[in-house]
Motif scaffolding. Structure first.
Motif, PDB file in Angstrom:
ATOM      1  N   MET A   5       0.842  -1.229   0.090  1.00 55.43           N
ATOM      2  CA  MET A   5       0.095   0.040   0.109  1.00 55.43           C
ATOM      3  C   MET A   5       0.964   1.172   0.075  1.00 55.43           C
ATOM      4  O   MET A   5       1.856   1.284   0.502  1.00 55.43           O
ATOM      5  CB  MET A   5      -0.832   0.110   1.106  1.00 55.43           C
ATOM      6  N   HIS A   7       0.644   5.237   1.571  1.00 56.66           N
ATOM      7  CA  HIS A   7       0.030   5.921   2.257  1.00 56.66           C
ATOM      8  C   HIS A   7       0.668   7.545   2.433  1.00 56.66           C
ATOM      9  O   HIS A   7       1.756   7.619   2.608  1.00 56.66           O
ATOM     10  CB  HIS A   7       0.041   5.516   3.752  1.00 56.66           C
ATOM     11  N   ARG A   9       0.255  11.811   2.167  1.00 59.09           N
ATOM     12  CA  ARG A   9      -0.638  12.861   2.505  1.00 59.09           C
ATOM     13  C   ARG A   9      -0.431  13.937   1.696  1.00 59.09           C
ATOM     14  O   ARG A   9       0.803  14.360   1.219  1.00 59.09           O
ATOM     15  CB  ARG A   9      -0.139  13.302   4.077  1.00 59.09           C
ATOM     16  N   SER A  14      -5.089  12.807   3.814  1.00 55.56           N
ATOM     17  CA  SER A  14      -4.432  11.370   3.915  1.00 55.56           C
ATOM     18  C   SER A  14      -5.125  10.212   2.961  1.00 55.56           C
ATOM     19  O   SER A  14      -6.639  10.250   3.292  1.00 55.56           O
ATOM     20  CB  SER A  14      -4.177  10.793   5.310  1.00 55.56           C
ATOM     21  N   ALA A  16      -4.805   6.469   1.104  1.00 53.25           N
ATOM     22  CA  ALA A  16      -4.418   5.165   0.943  1.00 53.25           C
ATOM     23  C   ALA A  16      -4.533   4.604  -0.425  1.00 53.25           C
ATOM     24  O   ALA A  16      -5.667   4.606  -0.615  1.00 53.25           O
ATOM     25  CB  ALA A  16      -4.881   4.302   2.246  1.00 53.25           C
ATOM     26  N   ALA A  41      -5.606  -0.738   7.759  1.00 50.97           N
ATOM     27  CA  ALA A  41      -4.950   0.376   7.827  1.00 50.97           C
ATOM     28  C   ALA A  41      -5.060   1.258   9.047  1.00 50.97           C
ATOM     29  O   ALA A  41      -4.190   1.684   9.758  1.00 50.97           O
ATOM     30  CB  ALA A  41      -4.799   1.143   6.376  1.00 50.97           C
ATOM     31  N   GLU A  42      -6.147   1.657   9.057  1.00 54.01           N
ATOM     32  CA  GLU A  42      -6.450   2.600  10.382  1.00 54.01           C
ATOM     33  C   GLU A  42      -6.395   1.798  11.631  1.00 54.01           C
ATOM     34  O   GLU A  42      -5.883   2.588  12.480  1.00 54.01           O
ATOM     35  CB  GLU A  42      -8.153   2.872  10.363  1.00 54.01           C
ATOM     36  N   LEU A  46      -2.926   4.292  10.904  1.00 60.14           N
ATOM     37  CA  LEU A  46      -2.796   4.982   9.767  1.00 60.14           C
ATOM     38  C   LEU A  46      -4.035   6.087   9.644  1.00 60.14           C
ATOM     39  O   LEU A  46      -5.257   5.393   9.683  1.00 60.14           O
ATOM     40  CB  LEU A  46      -2.640   4.494   8.399  1.00 60.14           C
ATOM     41  N   VAL A  48      -6.780   7.424   7.382  1.00 59.36           N
ATOM     42  CA  VAL A  48      -7.423   7.384   6.073  1.00 59.36           C
ATOM     43  C   VAL A  48      -8.496   8.222   5.701  1.00 59.36           C
ATOM     44  O   VAL A  48      -9.487   7.805   6.273  1.00 59.36           O
ATOM     45  CB  VAL A  48      -7.606   5.871   5.727  1.00 59.36           C
ATOM     46  N   ALA A  51      -9.479   6.550  -0.078  1.00 61.71           N
ATOM     47  CA  ALA A  51      -8.930   5.341  -0.404  1.00 61.71           C
ATOM     48  C   ALA A  51      -9.266   4.550  -1.958  1.00 61.71           C
ATOM     49  O   ALA A  51     -10.171   5.107  -2.405  1.00 61.71           O
ATOM     50  CB  ALA A  51      -9.276   4.118   0.737  1.00 61.71           C
ATOM     51  N   HIS A  83       4.035   0.979   2.470  1.00 62.51           N
ATOM     52  CA  HIS A  83       3.790   0.082   3.502  1.00 62.51           C
ATOM     53  C   HIS A  83       3.327  -1.457   3.174  1.00 62.51           C
ATOM     54  O   HIS A  83       3.201  -1.386   1.939  1.00 62.51           O
ATOM     55  CB  HIS A  83       2.547   0.484   4.367  1.00 62.51           C
TER      56      HIS A  83
END
Length: 87
Positions: A5, A7, A9, A14, A16, A41-42, A46, A48, A51, A83
């Protein structure tokens, strides 16, 4: 199974991008997979806001997810993976 993935910003948002596609190859399956990956992811800490899934269809790179993020990625291409999620 590991899912690559990105991630990122940008402009205070943000987002993903996940290297995955639903086994069913349907929008319903993609929607469920995307929701699951966002939760993962959260859960990993992270943030998000938006997405998308990123997958190959033939020779083309396809995106599925938040419409404005999909448009953004369609113009800029796949971001570099940052990631991995182990699911």
């Amino acid at each position: 199974m590991n899912i690559k993935m990105a991630h990122i910003r940008e402009q205070g948002i943000s987002f993903a991008v996940f290297a995955a596609d639903a086994t069913t190859r349907t929008n319903s399956g993609r929607s469920q997979l995307l929701a699951s990956l966002v939760r993962e992811a959260e859960g990993s800490g992270l943030k998000v806001d938006k997405a998308s899934l990123c997958y190959q269809r033939g020779r083309n790179l396809e995106f599925y997810g938040t419409p404005d993020l999909v448009r953004f990625l369609s113009n800029r291409g796949r971001p570099r993976w940052t990631h991995e999620l182990d699911i």
